[in-house]
Write a protein that holds these residues in place. Structure first.
Motif, mmCIF file in Angstrom:
data_model
loop_
_atom_site.group_PDB
_atom_site.id
_atom_site.type_symbol
_atom_site.label_atom_id
_atom_site.label_comp_id
_atom_site.label_asym_id
_atom_site.label_seq_id
_atom_site.Cartn_x
_atom_site.Cartn_y
_atom_site.Cartn_z
ATOM 1 N N PHE A 26 33.769 -25.527 44.902
ATOM 2 C CA PHE A 26 35.136 -26.111 45.495
ATOM 3 C C PHE A 26 35.854 -25.432 46.447
ATOM 4 N N PHE A 53 40.188 -30.058 47.162
ATOM 5 C CA PHE A 53 39.324 -29.707 46.179
ATOM 6 C C PHE A 53 39.988 -28.870 44.712
ATOM 7 N N ILE A 56 40.867 -31.536 42.537
ATOM 8 C CA ILE A 56 39.364 -32.125 41.915
ATOM 9 C C ILE A 56 39.016 -30.911 40.840
ATOM 10 N N TYR A 59 41.547 -30.813 37.898
ATOM 11 C CA TYR A 59 41.334 -32.121 37.014
ATOM 12 C C TYR A 59 40.222 -32.129 36.027
ATOM 13 N N LYS A 60 39.121 -32.137 36.802
ATOM 14 C CA LYS A 60 38.006 -32.115 36.170
ATOM 15 C C LYS A 60 37.277 -30.949 35.370
ATOM 16 N N VAL A 113 40.735 -40.405 34.141
ATOM 17 C CA VAL A 113 41.068 -40.252 35.609
ATOM 18 C C VAL A 113 41.964 -41.777 35.851
ATOM 19 N N GLN A 157 45.244 -37.069 48.999
ATOM 20 C CA GLN A 157 44.993 -36.578 47.584
ATOM 21 C C GLN A 157 45.079 -37.526 46.475
ATOM 22 N N GLY A 161 41.571 -38.247 45.865
ATOM 23 C CA GLY A 161 41.205 -37.526 44.663
ATOM 24 C C GLY A 161 40.881 -38.457 43.669
ATOM 25 N N TYR A 162 41.557 -39.536 43.419
ATOM 26 C CA TYR A 162 41.537 -40.488 42.284
ATOM 27 C C TYR A 162 39.888 -41.031 42.310
ATOM 28 N N LEU A 164 37.221 -39.774 44.051
ATOM 29 C CA LEU A 164 36.326 -38.810 43.760
ATOM 30 C C LEU A 164 36.237 -38.549 42.425
ATOM 31 N N LEU A 165 37.410 -38.342 41.772
ATOM 32 C CA LEU A 165 37.549 -38.132 40.491
ATOM 33 C C LEU A 165 36.626 -39.169 39.592
#
Length: 171
Positions: A26, A53, A56, A59-60, A113, A157, A161-162, A164-165
């Motif tokens: 990241f 990142f 990401i 969150y992940k 997510v 973001q 971000g949503y 990609l997550l």
């Protein structure tokens, strides 16, 4: 359109080698993305790529991966490219750390997510971070730069971000 996706979310420990591997991955993203965005005039302040990142990662993979990403990304970018400038580095480190914390808390709380959770993360770290930046610089106009110029970056973001997550939700 489904606004929430069940996901495998992690909270890796500092004793786990995966924590450092994911953080390095990241951080690499947070080094490459700003370089691309700086090809566009005012790309950094408008697109806010240094935070993407970190969102990401936190969150992940949890707070520890997020915190490593949040601290190392701006510092390494500064050392390699003098961007962000030394004068704004403290504020960016505060916002990055807040982002790592709020994203990890949101993921742990929501356990999925969620478009609304990601929005909450972005708004939380920006609002609280702006208050800290205001204290640091003593000028609200300067502190509110992300809200004056960075709305496109916040939208990236939020939605990026949503997306990609959601795409990596089952990994």
């Amino acid at each position: 359109m489904k606004m929430e996706t069940s996901a495998k979310l992690y909270s890796l420990n500092y004793s786990n080698v995966k924590t450092y591997l994911f953080a390095l991955l990241f951080v690499a993203g947070n080094i490459a993305l700003p370089q691309l965005c700086h090809l566009v005039p005012f790309g950094g302040p408008t697109l806010l790529p240094l935070y993407f990142f970190t969102l990401i990662a936190s969150y992940k993979y949890g707070f520890r991966v997020g915190l490593l990403t949040a601290i190392l990304s701006p510092v390494i970018n500064h050392l390699l490219f003098a961007m962000p400038a030394a004068a704004v580095l403290p504020a960016i480190l505060i916002k990055s750390t807040l982002l790592a914390g709020t994203a990890a808390i949101a993921a742990r709380t929501v356990k999925s997510v969620s478009l609304l959770a990601v929005l909450g993360v972005v708004l939380s770290y920006q609002i609280i971070g702006t208050a800290f930046e205001w204290i640091l610089v003593g000028d609200f106009y300067v502190a509110a730069q992300d809200f004056r110029m960075g709305i496109p970056g916040m939208l990236i973001q939020w939605f990026g971000g949503y997306a990609l997550l959601k795409a990596i939700a089952k990994l």
